[in-house]
Every structure is written in structure tokens, then in C-alpha cells.
Design a protein around this motif. Structure first.
Motif, mmCIF file in Angstrom:
data_model
loop_
_atom_site.group_PDB
_atom_site.id
_atom_site.type_symbol
_atom_site.label_atom_id
_atom_site.label_comp_id
_atom_site.label_asym_id
_atom_site.label_seq_id
_atom_site.Cartn_x
_atom_site.Cartn_y
_atom_site.Cartn_z
ATOM 1 N N VAL A 156 14.568 6.377 -11.298
ATOM 2 C CA VAL A 156 15.550 5.698 -11.945
ATOM 3 C C VAL A 156 15.046 4.497 -12.731
ATOM 4 O O VAL A 156 14.279 3.808 -12.327
ATOM 5 C CB VAL A 156 16.687 5.403 -10.891
ATOM 6 N N ALA A 157 16.065 4.093 -13.752
ATOM 7 C CA ALA A 157 15.645 2.892 -14.445
ATOM 8 C C ALA A 157 16.928 2.564 -15.054
ATOM 9 O O ALA A 157 18.088 3.016 -15.325
ATOM 10 C CB ALA A 157 14.580 3.021 -15.583
ATOM 11 N N ALA A 167 18.660 -0.235 -8.962
ATOM 12 C CA ALA A 167 18.279 -0.693 -7.541
ATOM 13 C C ALA A 167 19.236 -0.429 -6.861
ATOM 14 O O ALA A 167 18.924 0.044 -5.361
ATOM 15 C CB ALA A 167 18.395 -2.364 -7.980
ATOM 16 N N VAL A 168 20.560 -0.361 -6.857
ATOM 17 C CA VAL A 168 21.540 -0.100 -5.864
ATOM 18 C C VAL A 168 21.606 1.306 -5.626
ATOM 19 O O VAL A 168 21.517 1.768 -4.327
ATOM 20 C CB VAL A 168 23.000 -0.272 -6.436
ATOM 21 N N VAL A 169 21.214 2.363 -6.576
ATOM 22 C CA VAL A 169 21.148 3.532 -6.283
ATOM 23 C C VAL A 169 20.029 4.055 -5.436
ATOM 24 O O VAL A 169 20.185 5.048 -4.458
ATOM 25 C CB VAL A 169 21.073 4.578 -7.665
ATOM 26 N N ALA A 170 18.739 3.430 -5.537
ATOM 27 C CA ALA A 170 17.677 3.566 -4.922
ATOM 28 C C ALA A 170 18.161 3.116 -3.383
ATOM 29 O O ALA A 170 17.364 3.684 -2.442
ATOM 30 C CB ALA A 170 16.441 2.719 -5.416
ATOM 31 N N ILE A 181 14.268 9.658 -4.643
ATOM 32 C CA ILE A 181 13.639 8.958 -5.677
ATOM 33 C C ILE A 181 12.149 8.500 -5.527
ATOM 34 O O ILE A 181 11.985 7.641 -4.300
ATOM 35 C CB ILE A 181 14.650 7.734 -5.968
ATOM 36 N N ALA A 182 11.511 8.741 -6.360
ATOM 37 C CA ALA A 182 9.974 8.581 -6.358
ATOM 38 C C ALA A 182 9.782 7.374 -6.719
ATOM 39 O O ALA A 182 8.465 6.463 -6.678
ATOM 40 C CB ALA A 182 9.106 9.724 -7.154
ATOM 41 N N TYR A 183 10.370 6.650 -7.853
ATOM 42 C CA TYR A 183 10.086 5.514 -8.461
ATOM 43 C C TYR A 183 11.419 4.855 -9.138
ATOM 44 O O TYR A 183 12.164 5.529 -9.387
ATOM 45 C CB TYR A 183 9.120 5.867 -9.642
ATOM 46 N N GLN A 184 11.245 3.381 -9.291
ATOM 47 C CA GLN A 184 12.216 2.911 -10.030
ATOM 48 C C GLN A 184 11.723 1.694 -10.936
ATOM 49 O O GLN A 184 10.798 1.031 -10.519
ATOM 50 C CB GLN A 184 13.336 1.898 -8.963
ATOM 51 N N PRO A 245 8.480 2.983 -4.727
ATOM 52 C CA PRO A 245 7.777 1.792 -5.635
ATOM 53 C C PRO A 245 8.483 1.476 -6.741
ATOM 54 O O PRO A 245 9.176 2.240 -7.369
ATOM 55 C CB PRO A 245 6.455 2.902 -5.871
ATOM 56 N N ALA A 246 8.416 0.189 -6.953
ATOM 57 C CA ALA A 246 9.236 -0.286 -8.278
ATOM 58 C C ALA A 246 8.096 -0.981 -9.194
ATOM 59 O O ALA A 246 7.201 -1.557 -8.892
ATOM 60 C CB ALA A 246 10.067 -1.284 -7.710
ATOM 61 N N TYR A 247 8.718 -1.191 -10.503
ATOM 62 C CA TYR A 247 8.082 -1.588 -11.726
ATOM 63 C C TYR A 247 9.383 -2.653 -12.079
ATOM 64 O O TYR A 247 10.345 -2.155 -12.570
ATOM 65 C CB TYR A 247 7.756 -0.770 -12.843
ATOM 66 N N VAL A 248 8.889 -3.864 -11.867
ATOM 67 C CA VAL A 248 10.129 -5.159 -12.355
ATOM 68 C C VAL A 248 9.548 -5.909 -13.568
ATOM 69 O O VAL A 248 8.674 -6.374 -13.403
ATOM 70 C CB VAL A 248 10.205 -5.801 -10.941
#
Length: 312
Positions: A156-157, A167-170, A181-184, A245-248
Motif C-alpha cells: 500500500v502507498a 498507514a491506517v490500512v496497514a 500487506i507486505a510493504y507500505q 516494513p515501511a519506506y517513509v
């Protein structure tokens, strides 16, 4: 820290054009039209793509429009998928304003991208956008085979308010044991409703997104709702443990910089793998300014590479 020269030239041009009203001085529909025109002028146009498909999917209050992007040179195998939520303060923005960004993500990452045209405020206040966003990811997982995506590689992005929704959906997916969800990817996300942070004070005016603008957006979206609700302010969640895991991404001259950084730090503290990138000389919205900002184009490619590597 100084503004990027291309950003400074853009801001100077905007300041000199005194005939253009502020978005917050317009009714919501007028603001949407103005934002659409701005996107057409400042973002890349006509980027190649393998295929796009506009369709609707079932939502909690009716059909939700989505646009499915298949990257150039995609094979017949099931692709990883990115579910994308556009920015615009939950009030403005649509499939058209973020078309170039979604095309770039698809081509650079090799993912099939599904852009979600969730309900907008103030006609549909919080949590309508959250409900639509979660329903879209649930639909993607349930219909993975028919749309040619791998249900084990869903990311999700979103940018700004869309980053908030991602972020909320994760968080909701974690709490309800699915979708998986594998990644945000959270691009200058709204993570709180506090408009008194250091970056809000430092960049309150003159840097594209202003403090008054965010107050306008939050008021339109939240209404009389609880502004400490984690579905509105994900930084206030009781726990961030167990999230994907996240990319912010944040921008150095953005009122949302501090809350984006705080969310990245809170994720790390909770044991979530995080890559945090702050683009010092940038302003809010620079991912959607690919036609005028070199760093904008580079940043989208960098985020796409992170996505590609994470879902490989």
C-alpha cells in the motif's frame, strides 16, 4: 538547509501570481478543479504505460472507482501489486491528479498499480475514506487471480492524506488479521492532527502547503470526530508492532515533516523495518511535480526501486 533552486523558482512564481486564489478560499468543488488544473500543468503528462483499465469495485457505501495500471513489458505471470491512495487532504485529488505518479510507480517497480478514488470530504467525512481504502485492499486480495496479481505481494502507498490512509490500512489489516500487506510506502504522510509541531511553525506560510491549509483539510475531513482516533491520527495508535516494513519520505520544507519523521521513528522503536528518507530542499507535493523538479523524478524512482526490491 536551503530550498532546492527549482523549488525556489516555483515558489517565487506562485507568489508573484497574485490573481490565483488559495485553495482554502474556494468551495471544495472549486478547490478540486484548481488542483486538477495545477496537476496538469506541473506534473508529467503522457507517460507510457502498458495498459490502464478504469473500473469500479464494490465498497461499503456503493461502487468505488479504481484505475488499474499494467507496466510496460509486463509478462503473463501474476505481478506484485501496489494499492495507491492519492493525496489532497481527503478533500481534493482524484485518479487524474495522480495518474503520472501511478504510471511511474508501475513502470519503475514492475508492479501492477491500483489507484483508488475513495470518497472525499466534506460530503463524506471521516471515516468514509478509511472504509473505502480498506475495502479496496480487501478486494484486491480476494480477486488477485482475476486481476493478475500475487496476493502474497500486496503493498500500500499514498502521499499526504493518501499516506495517512496507507498507514491506517496497514494498522487495520494487522488488527483484523488481513489482508496481508507486505510493504507500505508513506510519502510525506499525515500521521497526526497536531498542527503546532516545529515544522508547522517553521513553514506555516510560503512553502506550498501551509498550516492554514492543513487546518482547513482536517476540519473538512474530521468534522466533529475524535481527532485522537488512530484511524485519523495513526501516530496515536496504542502499538505499531507487527506492521509491514515501511519506506517513509518527508520533505525538508514541509509542515508535515516532523510528524512523518516521528512516525518513522515510532515504527523503528516498535521493531518494524523502516527506510526513512528526508529530501532536505523539497516542499510538500514534490512527488507530483515531476515536470518541473528533477529531484521529484529521482525520488519517485528511488521509492519505486525500494518497492521492487521489497516485493522481489
Amino acid at each position: 538547509m536551503a530550498l532546492d533552486p527549482q523549488v525556489k523558482a516555483l515558489l517565487d512564481g506562485m507568489a508573484a501570481n497574485t490573481d490565483v486564489p488559495r485553495i482554502i478560499d474556494l468551495p471544495p468543488q472549486g478547490a478540486r478543479e484548481m488542483y486538477r488544473a495545477m496537476a496538469a500543468q506541473l506534473d508529467a503528462q503522457g507517460l507510457p504505460i502498458g495498459r490502464t483499465e478504469d473500473r469500479t469495485i464494490p465498497g461499503p457505501a456503493g461502487e468505488i472507482p479504481v484505475r488499474i495500471y499494467t507496466p510496460v513489458a509486463a509478462g503473463s505471470d501474476a505481478l506484485p501489486v501496489l494499492v495507491y491512495f492519492h493525496g489532497g487532504g481527503w478533500v481534493i485529488g482524484d485518479l487524474e491528479t495522480h495518474d503520472a505518479l501511478c504510471r511511474t510507480f508501475a513502470n519503475e517497480s514492475g508492479c501492477r498499480v491500483i489507484a483508488v478514488d475513495y470518497r472525499l470530504a466534506p460530503e463524506h467525512r471521516f471515516p468514509s475514506a478509511v472504509d473505502d481504502a480498506l475495502a479496496a485492499v480487501q478486494w484486491v486480495e480476494a480477486n488477485a487471480s482475476s486481476i493478475g496479481v500475487d496476493p502474497n505481494r500486496i503493498a500500500v502507498a499514498g502521499d499526504s492524506a493518501g499516506g495517512n490512509l496507507a498507514a491506517v490500512v496497514a494498522q487495520l489489516a494487522r488488527d483484523t488479521k488481513g489482508p496481508q500487506i507486505a510493504y507500505q510506502i508513506l510519502i510525506y504522510p499525515v500521521t497526526d492532527t497536531d498542527t503546532e509541531t516545529g515544522s508547522y511553525q517553521a513553514f506555516a506560510t510560503g512553502h506550498f502547503l501551509e498550516r492554514d491549509g492543513m487546518v482547513w483539510f482536517i476540519d473538512h475531513y474530521a468534522g466533529e470526530g475524535d481527532r485522537a482516533d488512530p484511524r485519523l491520527a495513526p501516530l496515536k495508535a496504542a502499538s505499531l508492532a507487527g506492521l509491514p516494513p515501511a519506506y517513509v519520505v518527508t520533505a525538508g520544507f514541509d509542515v508535515l515533516r516532523d510528524e512523518g519523521r516521528a512516525y518513522a521513528e515510532a515504527l523503528k522503536a516498535a521493531g518494524v523495518p523502516v527506510e526513512y528518507v528526508n529530501y532536505d530542499g523539497m516542499i510538500h507535493g514534490f512527488f507530483n511535480l515531476q515536470a518541473v523538479l528533477d529531484v521529484g523524478r529521482d525520488a519517485v524512482k528511488a521509492a519505486s526501486k525500494a518497492l521492487k526490491d521489497a516485493l522481489a
